[in-house]
Enzyme design. Sequence first.
Site, PDB file in Angstrom:
ATOM      1  N   LEU A 101       0.816  -1.220   0.000  1.00 31.75           N
ATOM      2  CA  LEU A 101       0.000   0.000   0.000  1.00 31.75           C
ATOM      3  C   LEU A 101       0.849   1.270   0.000  1.00 31.75           C
ATOM      4  O   LEU A 101       0.346   2.372   0.140  1.00 31.75           O
ATOM      5  CB  LEU A 101      -0.939   0.014   1.217  1.00 31.75           C
ATOM      6  N   GLY A 102       2.165   1.137  -0.161  1.00 28.28           N
ATOM      7  CA  GLY A 102       3.049   2.302  -0.154  1.00 28.28           C
ATOM      8  C   GLY A 102       3.159   2.956  -1.522  1.00 28.28           C
ATOM      9  O   GLY A 102       2.403   2.643  -2.447  1.00 28.28           O
ATOM     10  N   GLN A 103       4.143   3.857  -1.633  1.00 30.20           N
ATOM     11  CA  GLN A 103       4.295   4.646  -2.866  1.00 30.20           C
ATOM     12  C   GLN A 103       4.557   3.739  -4.077  1.00 30.20           C
ATOM     13  O   GLN A 103       3.956   3.920  -5.134  1.00 30.20           O
ATOM     14  CB  GLN A 103       5.461   5.641  -2.700  1.00 30.20           C
ATOM     15  N   ASP A 156       0.042  -5.831   3.326  1.00 29.54           N
ATOM     16  CA  ASP A 156       0.674  -4.690   4.010  1.00 29.54           C
ATOM     17  C   ASP A 156       0.347  -4.800   5.496  1.00 29.54           C
ATOM     18  O   ASP A 156      -0.572  -5.528   5.904  1.00 29.54           O
ATOM     19  CB  ASP A 156       0.124  -3.369   3.440  1.00 29.54           C
ATOM     20  N   ASP A 189       2.325  -8.750   8.431  1.00 30.09           N
ATOM     21  CA  ASP A 189       3.454  -8.077   9.070  1.00 30.09           C
ATOM     22  C   ASP A 189       4.695  -8.903   8.754  1.00 30.09           C
ATOM     23  O   ASP A 189       4.821 -10.046   9.215  1.00 30.09           O
ATOM     24  CB  ASP A 189       3.204  -8.011  10.586  1.00 30.09           C
ATOM     25  N   TYR A 208      19.095   3.579   7.611  1.00 31.98           N
ATOM     26  CA  TYR A 208      18.450   3.098   6.382  1.00 31.98           C
ATOM     27  C   TYR A 208      19.493   2.482   5.444  1.00 31.98           C
ATOM     28  O   TYR A 208      19.338   1.354   4.973  1.00 31.98           O
ATOM     29  CB  TYR A 208      17.745   4.277   5.699  1.00 31.98           C
ATOM     30  N   LYS A 262      20.111  -1.364   4.111  1.00 33.87           N
ATOM     31  CA  LYS A 262      20.066  -1.689   2.674  1.00 33.87           C
ATOM     32  C   LYS A 262      21.355  -2.384   2.219  1.00 33.87           C
ATOM     33  O   LYS A 262      21.316  -3.303   1.400  1.00 33.87           O
ATOM     34  CB  LYS A 262      19.779  -0.434   1.840  1.00 33.87           C
TER      35      LYS A 262
HETATM   36  N1  LIG Z   1      10.156   5.511  -2.825  1.00 35.61           N
HETATM   37  C1  LIG Z   1      11.456   5.677  -3.077  1.00 35.61           C
HETATM   38  O1  LIG Z   1      11.870   6.771  -3.509  1.00 35.61           O
HETATM   39  C2  LIG Z   1      12.418   4.520  -2.884  1.00 35.61           C
HETATM   40  C3  LIG Z   1      13.736   4.659  -3.347  1.00 35.61           C
HETATM   41  C4  LIG Z   1      14.628   3.602  -3.137  1.00 35.61           C
HETATM   42  C5  LIG Z   1      14.204   2.429  -2.539  1.00 35.61           C
HETATM   43  N2  LIG Z   1      12.925   2.327  -2.099  1.00 35.61           N
HETATM   44  C6  LIG Z   1      12.531   1.085  -1.436  1.00 35.61           C
HETATM   45  O2  LIG Z   1      11.350   0.537  -2.010  1.00 35.61           O
HETATM   46  C7  LIG Z   1      10.538  -0.083  -1.012  1.00 35.61           C
HETATM   47  C8  LIG Z   1       9.141   0.495  -1.043  1.00 35.61           C
HETATM   48  O3  LIG Z   1       9.227   1.896  -0.890  1.00 35.61           O
HETATM   49  P1  LIG Z   1       7.937   2.837  -0.858  1.00 35.61           P
HETATM   50  O4  LIG Z   1       8.389   4.167  -1.314  1.00 35.61           O
HETATM   51  O5  LIG Z   1       6.775   2.193  -1.486  1.00 35.61           O
HETATM   52  O6  LIG Z   1       7.739   2.927   0.731  1.00 35.61           O
HETATM   53  P2  LIG Z   1       6.427   3.386   1.547  1.00 35.61           P
HETATM   54  O7  LIG Z   1       6.899   3.866   2.868  1.00 35.61           O
HETATM   55  O8  LIG Z   1       5.584   4.274   0.707  1.00 35.61           O
HETATM   56  O9  LIG Z   1       5.672   1.985   1.716  1.00 35.61           O
HETATM   57  C9  LIG Z   1       6.166   0.975   2.549  1.00 35.61           C
HETATM   58  C10 LIG Z   1       4.984   0.131   3.004  1.00 35.61           C
HETATM   59  O10 LIG Z   1       5.486  -0.867   3.898  1.00 35.61           O
HETATM   60  C11 LIG Z   1       4.502  -1.052   4.900  1.00 35.61           C
HETATM   61  N3  LIG Z   1       5.119  -1.650   6.076  1.00 35.61           N
HETATM   62  C12 LIG Z   1       5.833  -1.040   7.061  1.00 35.61           C
HETATM   63  N4  LIG Z   1       6.195  -1.925   7.996  1.00 35.61           N
HETATM   64  C13 LIG Z   1       5.708  -3.133   7.611  1.00 35.61           C
HETATM   65  C14 LIG Z   1       5.743  -4.439   8.154  1.00 35.61           C
HETATM   66  N5  LIG Z   1       6.332  -4.700   9.328  1.00 35.61           N
HETATM   67  N6  LIG Z   1       5.142  -5.441   7.463  1.00 35.61           N
HETATM   68  C15 LIG Z   1       4.527  -5.202   6.284  1.00 35.61           C
HETATM   69  N7  LIG Z   1       4.430  -3.975   5.732  1.00 35.61           N
HETATM   70  C16 LIG Z   1       5.030  -2.955   6.377  1.00 35.61           C
HETATM   71  C17 LIG Z   1       3.928   0.329   5.169  1.00 35.61           C
HETATM   72  O11 LIG Z   1       2.637   0.239   5.751  1.00 35.61           O
HETATM   73  C18 LIG Z   1       3.913   0.934   3.756  1.00 35.61           C
HETATM   74  O12 LIG Z   1       2.655   0.778   3.141  1.00 35.61           O
HETATM   75  C19 LIG Z   1      11.287   0.128   0.302  1.00 35.61           C
HETATM   76  O13 LIG Z   1      12.047  -1.025   0.590  1.00 35.61           O
HETATM   77  C20 LIG Z   1      12.192   1.301   0.037  1.00 35.61           C
HETATM   78  O14 LIG Z   1      13.342   1.257   0.841  1.00 35.61           O
HETATM   79  C21 LIG Z   1      12.021   3.342  -2.260  1.00 35.61           C
END
Ligand SMILES: NC(=O)c1ccc[n+]([C@@H]2O[C@H](COP(=O)([O-])OP(=O)(O)OC[C@H]3O[C@@H](n4cnc5c(N)ncnc54)[C@H](O)[C@@H]3O)[C@@H](O)[C@H]2O)c1
Length: 321
Positions: free
Chosen positions: A10-12, A34, A53, A142, A146
């Site tokens: 449900l994230g970005q 999620d 989770d 972070y 990673k």
């Molecule tokens: N968005 C970026 O710019 C970007 C850039 C590089 C890497 N990433 C990586 O991509 C991945 C997704 O990023 P995003 O931007 O969608 O992040 P986000 O924060 O928008 O979404 C992350 C989701 O993980 C869920 N979450 C948190 N803890 C959890 C748990 N214990 N169990 C299950 N779900 C859980 C949250 O509810 C959230 O919906 C991450 O690993 C992030 O590090 C993102």
Amino acid sequence: MTTILVTGALGQIGSELVPALRERYGADRVIATDLKVLPPGGAAAVAPYGHLDCTEPHQLHEVVRRYDVGTIYHLAALLSASAEAAPQLAWSVNMSGLYNVLEVAREYGCQVFFPSSIGVFGPSTPRDATPQVTIQRPTTIYGITKVAGELLCDYYAQRFGIDTRGLRLPGLVSYVAAPGGGTTDYAVEMFTHAVRYASYTCFLSADTRLDMMYMPDAIAAMMHVMEAEAGRLRYRNAYNVTAMSVTPAEIAEAIRRHIPGFGVDYEIDPVRQAIADSWPRSLDDSAAHRDWGWAPRFDLDAMTKDMLARLKDKLAAARGR
Ligand SMILES: NC(=O)c1ccc[n+]([C@@H]2O[C@H](COP(=O)([O-])OP(=O)(O)OC[C@H]3O[C@@H](n4cnc5c(N)ncnc54)[C@H](O)[C@@H]3O)[C@@H](O)[C@H]2O)c1
């Protein structure tokens, strides 16, 4: 045919990856999960959806077994700024979550996608044209999770033959879901504020140069590397990928070509500025180009045009409701 599990759906990224996977592989073959509990009736829009989770191994086992999962896109994590605010939680979610995913993948023979980040680099890394193989000494929790994640994925590939693949993603710009607490969130905010208010206060300095990518390119890259012929992948975790290397001032200028009165001022957030200053100014992603044909479609101007058009449509739809 096995199914695909997406954690943190449900994230970005997940908000756009899940529909793209469903379009390509079939709606019923992609299970979105999620930590978030959806409001009553809310799950229908993202079904099949389940609460999961990733720090709870038995929950992962249950979903993988029940749905005959063959591929896991493991997106659940705390992002850079959120992780710095809660380092202990970040370690637990980012490390235990990945370990649990890799263990379940080992048991059931799943392929795993791990989204790494430009956060794996630190102040001692060459900051311009940062090579694929270089110094990785990040100073953020972070980045530490990673780097450890990349190594753990490589270990599971070498030791247990698990098909792990990954990308070092730059800051992602998108309009569907809000960003989740990263250092590059300013870019998304700049576009949304430009459309709503024609002004924005930026938390990074005007000349902070970082890599960025438009979400459609990021989604394509993830699916592309997962489908790539295994023998062509010289690296597993993880490939540098980028689409542009830009500053807040340059994004503001690109927006002004469409919204001439757009005003930006700067109130620096020292925590996020320090994180940004420890990251590369530009990545060398030639290994991804060579090994599996990576090529972004959107540069800054193409992304700006599309973002503004989509955000204007979204705003008009919200106002018409
Ligand atoms: N968005 C970026 O710019 C970007 C850039 C590089 C890497 N990433 C990586 O991509 C991945 C997704 O990023 P995003 O931007 O969608 O992040 P986000 O924060 O928008 O979404 C992350 C989701 O993980 C869920 N979450 C948190 N803890 C959890 C748990 N214990 N169990 C299950 N779900 C859980 C949250 O509810 C959230 O919906 C991450 O690993 C992030 O590090 C993102």
